[in-house]
Design a protein around this motif. Structure first.
Motif, PDB file in Angstrom:
ATOM      1  N   LEU A 102      -0.064   9.366   0.295  1.00 37.72           N
ATOM      2  CA  LEU A 102      -1.168  10.323   0.191  1.00 37.72           C
ATOM      3  C   LEU A 102      -1.576  10.849   1.568  1.00 37.72           C
ATOM      4  CD1 LEU A 102      -3.485  11.870  -1.106  1.00 37.72           C
ATOM      5  CD2 LEU A 102      -4.804   9.743  -1.188  1.00 37.72           C
ATOM      6  N   ALA A 103      -1.673   9.969   2.551  1.00 39.77           N
ATOM      7  CA  ALA A 103      -2.187  10.355   3.872  1.00 39.77           C
ATOM      8  C   ALA A 103      -1.504  11.597   4.450  1.00 39.77           C
ATOM      9  CB  ALA A 103      -2.075   9.179   4.832  1.00 39.77           C
ATOM     10  N   PRO A 104      -0.167  11.714   4.401  1.00 42.13           N
ATOM     11  CA  PRO A 104       0.470  12.905   4.986  1.00 42.13           C
ATOM     12  C   PRO A 104       0.193  14.190   4.207  1.00 42.13           C
ATOM     13  CG  PRO A 104       2.054  11.093   4.727  1.00 42.13           C
ATOM     14  CD  PRO A 104       0.850  10.746   3.932  1.00 42.13           C
ATOM     15  N   GLN A 105      -0.267  14.065   2.973  1.00 43.95           N
ATOM     16  CA  GLN A 105      -0.511  15.258   2.166  1.00 43.95           C
ATOM     17  C   GLN A 105      -1.826  15.948   2.514  1.00 43.95           C
ATOM     18  OE1 GLN A 105       0.538  15.173  -2.097  1.00 43.95           O
ATOM     19  NE2 GLN A 105       1.129  13.022  -1.832  1.00 43.95           N
ATOM     20  N   VAL A 106      -2.773  15.182   3.050  1.00 45.28           N
ATOM     21  CA  VAL A 106      -4.106  15.735   3.286  1.00 45.28           C
ATOM     22  C   VAL A 106      -4.086  16.872   4.310  1.00 45.28           C
ATOM     23  CG1 VAL A 106      -6.461  15.232   4.014  1.00 45.28           C
ATOM     24  CG2 VAL A 106      -5.224  13.591   2.578  1.00 45.28           C
ATOM     25  N   PRO A 107      -3.411  16.745   5.466  1.00 46.79           N
ATOM     26  CA  PRO A 107      -3.370  17.874   6.409  1.00 46.79           C
ATOM     27  C   PRO A 107      -2.738  19.126   5.812  1.00 46.79           C
ATOM     28  CG  PRO A 107      -2.663  15.844   7.484  1.00 46.79           C
ATOM     29  CD  PRO A 107      -2.744  15.546   6.021  1.00 46.79           C
TER      30      PRO A 107
END
Length: 320
Positions: A102-107
């Motif tokens: 999930l973390a890489p999708q936020v930017p």
């Protein structure tokens, strides 16, 4: 579906993209195999909300600090179980435990919003709830609709000076509940005249394990709702714990509240949504009828395999 008109929609972005991540299969990927399920799900939710609700203004509100120091200082257990490693008590400033995919999708998601021309807002040292609470509290022109799966935002509903409502998406957008003071009062048994404030007070007494709030031992939701209905404010209820002549508290309940006095003394700023956070918007909140940067949006769509979601967003904007 609401009729078109001037209105402000406030999205609890973190709440929504977490729900999108868990609600859309991780098999939804970019051409290079990178998961984009949260981006697709979130973008599709925004498109549907814009199409169905037709706001004239829209802000995606961000968590710049998911566990603010002022809340942790008041109650160290606040969200401590969500810190990586799961300590019972952890200092503020540690990152939230976010799934690796999930973390890489936020930017990327934020890039999509920027290219589309949708405003984002945050406040250093505050959560998205506080951003929403502040923008709702300071709005004097248009009706406000907050969109979140967080029950804490039920405390912001009001009728004056402009209507503030919550579209609660805790069970998904298809089963969303449109809540105002009357609905919150009916749902939780709190007084309609001050439903938002009373909901927060009920939550303080009842507690919330998902946020690390212990509540008052022996006081459940129904008893908490009954108690806040007998008083006009949190300060008045707390004063009654000390004043043994106040017959609005029975002896057994007063004993339970008195035993929890240290908790009751600090919990209010932990639970209350801030209304004075230093909110910063990255652009005006007017919802555009076309993407602000169509070329960049097209690049993102191609790079991440978002063509269908981006096309739905374009169409949604064109209908506003």
């Amino acid at each position: 579906m609401t009729a078109p008109g001037s209105s402000l929609m406030l999205l609890d972005a973190a709440s929504m993209y977490f729900r999108a991540y868990y609600g859309v299969p991780e098999s939804i990927t970019a051409p290079d195999g990178t998961p984009v399920n949260a981006i697709r799900g979130f973008t599709d939710m925004v498109s549907r909300l814009v199409t169905e609700r037709r706001p004239s203004r829209l802000v995606a509100c961000l968590d710049l600090d998911w566990r603010p120091a002022f809340r942790v200082e008041a109650l160290p257990s606040y969200k401590a179980h969500r810190v990586p490693g799961g300590p019972d008590v952890a200092p503020a400033g540690l990152p939230e435990e976010v799934p690796d995919t999930l973390a890489p999708q936020v930017p990327v998601l934020l890039e999509v919003l920027a290219a589309a021309g949708i405003a984002t807002a945050g406040a250093e040292g505050y959560e998205a709830d506080d951003v929403i609470g502040t923008l709702a509290a300071t709005e004097r022109t248009d009706p406000v609709l907050a969109v979140s799966g967080d029950r804490d935002l039920m405390q912001i509903v009001r009728d004056e000076p402009v209507p503030v409502r919550l579209l609660y998406v805790g069970r998904g957008l298809a089963k969303a509940e449109h809540l105002g003071p009357v609905e919150v009062a009916e749902k939780y048994g709190v007084p309609a005249g001050r439903a938002g404030e009373a909901y927060a007070e009920m939550a303080m007494l009842r507690g919330d394990p998902s946020d690390g709030l212990p509540g008052v031992p022996g006081i459940g939701a129904k008893t908490a709702a009954t108690l806040v209905g007998r008083f006009d404010s949190w300060a008045e209820l707390r004063a009654a714990v000390i004043d043994r002549t106040d017959t609005r508290l029975s002896a057994p309940v007063r004993t339970k509240l008195a035993a929890a006095a240290p908790y009751l003394a600090v919990v209010e700023p932990v639970v209350r949504v801030a209304q004075d956070a230093p909110v910063q918007l990255d652009r005006p909140d007017v919802l555009p009828d076309a993407p602000a940067d169509p070329d960049r949006l097209a690049e993102l769509a191609e790079r991440w395999g978002l063509d269908s979601s981006v096309e739905r967003l374009r169409k949604a904007l064109a209908r506003t």
